[in-house]
Scaffold this motif. Structure first.
Motif, short mmCIF file in Angstrom:
data_model
loop_
_atom_site.label_atom_id
_atom_site.label_comp_id
_atom_site.label_asym_id
_atom_site.label_seq_id
_atom_site.Cartn_x
_atom_site.Cartn_y
_atom_site.Cartn_z
N GLY A 6 -4.78 -2.09 -0.79
CA GLY A 6 -4.46 -0.60 -0.62
C GLY A 6 -4.61 -0.12 0.60
N VAL A 7 -5.61 -1.17 1.44
CA VAL A 7 -5.10 -0.58 2.67
C VAL A 7 -3.58 -1.66 3.06
CG1 VAL A 7 -6.60 -0.83 4.92
CG2 VAL A 7 -7.98 -0.36 3.84
N ARG A 8 -3.75 -2.60 3.06
CA ARG A 8 -2.86 -3.39 3.71
C ARG A 8 -1.26 -2.40 3.53
NH1 ARG A 8 -3.21 -8.03 5.77
NH2 ARG A 8 -5.22 -8.73 5.11
N ARG A 9 -1.17 -1.93 2.03
CA ARG A 9 -0.12 -1.37 1.14
C ARG A 9 -0.02 -0.48 2.49
NH1 ARG A 9 0.54 2.50 -2.50
NH2 ARG A 9 2.28 2.88 -3.53
N ALA A 10 -1.27 0.34 2.32
CA ALA A 10 -1.33 2.15 2.84
C ALA A 10 -0.42 1.71 4.41
CB ALA A 10 -2.04 2.72 2.90
N ILE A 11 -1.10 0.84 4.96
CA ILE A 11 -0.71 0.48 6.64
C ILE A 11 1.30 0.37 6.51
CG2 ILE A 11 -0.32 -0.61 8.68
CD1 ILE A 11 -3.92 -0.88 7.60
N GLU A 12 1.10 -0.50 5.88
CA GLU A 12 3.14 -1.16 5.47
C GLU A 12 4.50 -0.21 4.89
OE1 GLU A 12 2.84 -3.98 2.95
OE2 GLU A 12 1.81 -5.66 4.04
N ILE A 13 3.26 0.65 3.91
CA ILE A 13 4.46 2.31 3.72
C ILE A 13 4.34 3.29 5.10
CG2 ILE A 13 4.18 3.98 2.63
CD1 ILE A 13 2.99 1.92 -0.25
N SER A 14 3.33 2.83 5.81
CA SER A 14 3.01 3.91 6.62
C SER A 14 3.96 4.01 8.03
CB SER A 14 2.00 4.15 7.78
OG SER A 14 0.86 5.06 6.24
N LEU A 15 3.68 2.75 8.40
CA LEU A 15 5.33 1.50 9.67
C LEU A 15 6.20 1.72 8.60
CD1 LEU A 15 2.94 -1.11 10.61
CD2 LEU A 15 3.43 1.03 11.78
N LYS A 16 6.34 1.55 7.67
CA LYS A 16 8.18 1.59 7.17
C LYS A 16 8.64 3.27 7.55
CE LYS A 16 10.66 0.62 3.46
NZ LYS A 16 11.26 0.31 1.80
N ALA A 17 7.65 4.06 7.47
CA ALA A 17 8.47 5.49 7.23
C ALA A 17 8.10 6.05 8.13
CB ALA A 17 6.74 6.60 6.79
N ALA A 18 7.38 5.20 9.47
CA ALA A 18 7.84 5.68 10.91
C ALA A 18 9.08 5.15 11.70
CB ALA A 18 6.44 4.84 11.24
N LYS A 49 8.36 15.69 2.81
CA LYS A 49 8.96 14.99 0.97
C LYS A 49 7.50 14.44 1.44
CE LYS A 49 13.53 15.32 2.43
NZ LYS A 49 15.36 14.60 3.53
N ILE A 50 7.07 13.99 0.49
CA ILE A 50 5.78 13.27 -0.47
C ILE A 50 5.92 11.67 -0.28
CG2 ILE A 50 3.72 12.24 -1.77
CD1 ILE A 50 3.93 15.31 -0.46
N ILE A 51 5.26 11.01 0.65
CA ILE A 51 4.86 9.35 0.89
C ILE A 51 3.96 9.19 0.56
CG2 ILE A 51 5.57 7.47 1.79
CD1 ILE A 51 7.72 8.79 4.06
N ASP A 52 3.15 8.35 -0.83
CA ASP A 52 2.11 8.68 -1.86
C ASP A 52 2.04 7.07 -1.35
OD1 ASP A 52 0.28 8.93 -3.35
OD2 ASP A 52 1.15 9.31 -5.11
N ALA A 53 0.63 6.69 -0.66
CA ALA A 53 0.25 5.64 0.04
C ALA A 53 -0.86 5.21 -1.06
CB ALA A 53 -0.03 5.18 1.06
N THR A 54 -1.02 6.47 -1.75
CA THR A 54 -2.59 6.44 -2.30
C THR A 54 -2.93 4.64 -3.21
OG1 THR A 54 -2.56 9.22 -3.63
CG2 THR A 54 -3.93 7.32 -4.28
N CYS A 55 -3.51 4.30 -3.03
CA CYS A 55 -4.00 2.77 -3.59
C CYS A 55 -3.91 2.94 -5.10
CB CYS A 55 -5.83 2.46 -3.27
SG CYS A 55 -6.20 0.94 -3.98
N PRO A 56 -3.14 2.14 -5.58
CA PRO A 56 -3.10 1.89 -6.53
C PRO A 56 -3.92 1.40 -7.44
CG PRO A 56 -1.72 0.61 -6.01
CD PRO A 56 -2.83 1.02 -4.42
N ARG A 57 -5.74 1.50 -7.05
CA ARG A 57 -6.64 1.83 -7.84
C ARG A 57 -7.02 2.08 -8.20
NH1 ARG A 57 -4.30 -2.94 -8.51
NH2 ARG A 57 -4.80 -4.76 -7.81
N VAL A 58 -7.24 3.57 -7.02
CA VAL A 58 -7.63 4.67 -7.21
C VAL A 58 -7.13 5.53 -7.82
CG1 VAL A 58 -8.22 6.73 -6.01
CG2 VAL A 58 -7.80 4.81 -4.45
N LYS A 59 -5.94 5.67 -8.03
CA LYS A 59 -4.20 6.47 -8.96
C LYS A 59 -4.95 5.72 -10.63
CE LYS A 59 -0.40 7.06 -6.77
NZ LYS A 59 1.53 7.19 -6.68
N ASP A 60 -6.02 4.34 -10.57
CA ASP A 60 -5.94 4.37 -12.30
C ASP A 60 -6.99 4.86 -12.94
OD1 ASP A 60 -4.67 2.19 -12.36
OD2 ASP A 60 -5.37 0.99 -11.42
#
Length: 282
Positions: free
Chosen positions: A14-26, A91-102
C-alpha cells in the motif's frame, strides 16, 4: 558484528503504491498537486515527495485553478474529505491502500444490522477515515484498559480493526468485549504484512543481542513493532535514520537485527547497515 535484516522489513504494498501514484501525479504538466497530511507516515518520504512537487497541507483550501489535484493518502479519508475537496475545486487522486478500502466495504456492509466498533488509534488518519466512511457513528477503542461507558447498552456489534493493529491488543480488547456484549463478532482486518512483521519481530529479539526498529515516530505500525520487540529484548532501539544511531549501545553486541516499518524506504536501512558495518570493522 553480524547484521540480520528482517525478511519483512520495509515498504508494504500500500505504501509503495501510494508513493508511485504521487510521483506520477507530480509529473503532470502545469498541475498543482497536493496531499492532505502525510502521504505515508515517514518524514523522509514526505520530504522526497515535496521536492518532487507534491505539496503537503493540513487543511483543504480553495483550489488555485482547474488543474489542481488532491491526493488521498495511503491511510484513506472519510467521505466528508472527498466532498470538501471536490467542492473546493480539486480533482481527486485516490491513493488509499486497497486493504484499507476493504475495511470500508466490510464496515459499510455490516453497519446496517450491527453497531460498529473499531479497534485502533483514535487520532490516526486511517481510523478517522474508516469511521468517516460509515453512516452511523462508530465506537473506537484503543486499549483494553480504556473502554467506553455505554458498552452494556449494545446488544449486537461487529468489531473491525485498524490495518496495523497489534494482534495482542486486539485479543486483549476482544477478551473484555465478549463479556459485555451478548452478540459480538470480530472481523480481523489487520493486513497480511502487519501480521508477518509482528510474527517475525517476536523471533528476532530472541536470536540477536540487539534490535533496531527503523521508522518515523508518527508511524503506528513501527511503534507496535518497537513495543513488541522491547518487551522481549530490552536492547531494542527505535531510530528514524542513520543519524540517530548511538554506536556506544553496540560495544559488546555480536549480532543485531534490523526491522523497518511498512513506510520506511530501503535507502534508510542501507545507510544504517553501512554505518554499522564500518563501526564493526574499526
Amino acid at each position: 558484528m553480524k547484521i540480520n535484516i528482517a525478511k519483512s522489513s520495509g515498504f508494504c504494498f500500500g505504501v509503495r503504491r501510494a508513493i508511485e501514484i504521487s510521483l506520477k501525479a507530480a509529473k503532470k504538466i502545469n498541475a498543482n498537486v497536493y496531499v492532505l497530511g502525510d502521504i505515508v507516515h515517514n518524514n523522509f518520504v514526505v520530504n522526497e515527495l515535496n521536492m518532487a512537487g507534491v505539496k503537503r497541507f493540513s487543511k483543504i483550501y480553495s483550489a488555485k485553478n482547474k488543474n489542481s489535484y488532491l491526493i488521498i493518502s495511503a491511510h484513506g479519508a472519510g467521505k466528508k474529505i472527498f466532498s470538501r475537496a471536490i467542492n473546493r475545486g480539486y480533482k481527486i487522486i485516490d491513493a488509499t491502500c486497497p486493504r484499507v478500502k476493504d475495511i470500508y466495504k466490510i464496515g459499510r456492509r455490516l453497519e446496517r444490522k450491527n453497531k460498529i466498533i473499531i479497534i485502533g488509534d483514535k487520532g490516526h488518519s486511517e481510523v478517522k477515515g474508516i469511521a468517516g466512511q460509515l453512516k452511523n457513528r462508530a465506537l473506537i477503542i484503543e486499549e483494553p484498559g480504556v473502554l467506553p461507558n455505554n458498552l452494556a447498552k449494545i446488544k449486537k456489534a461487529v468489531v473491525i480493526t485498524q490495518s496495523t493493529q497489534s494482534l495482542d491488543n486486539i485479543n486483549a480488547i476482544m477478551g473484555k468485549l465478549v463479556k459485555i456484549i451478548p452478540d459480538i463478532k470480530l472481523y480481523d482486518t489487520t493486513c497480511r504484512i502487519t501480521r508477518v512483521k509482528q510474527e517475525e519481530i517476536r523471533t528476532l529479539p530472541k536470536n540477536n543481542d540487539a534490535v533496531l526498529i527503523v521508522g518515523s515516530k508518527s508511524s503506528a505500525n513501527t511503534k507496535r513493532l518497537y513495543l513488541i520487540s522491547k518487551a522481549i529484548n530490552k536492547n531494542t532501539y527505535w531510530i528514524e535514520t542513520a543519524q540517530n544511531l548511538n554506536l556506544d549501545c553496540f560495544n559488546n553486541v555480536k549480532s543485531i537485527a534490523i526491522m523497518a516499518g511498512a513506510s520506511t524506504p530501503d535507502k534508510i536501512v542501507k545507510e544504517i547497515v553501512s554505518v554499522l558495518e564500518k563501526y564493526s570493522r574499526e
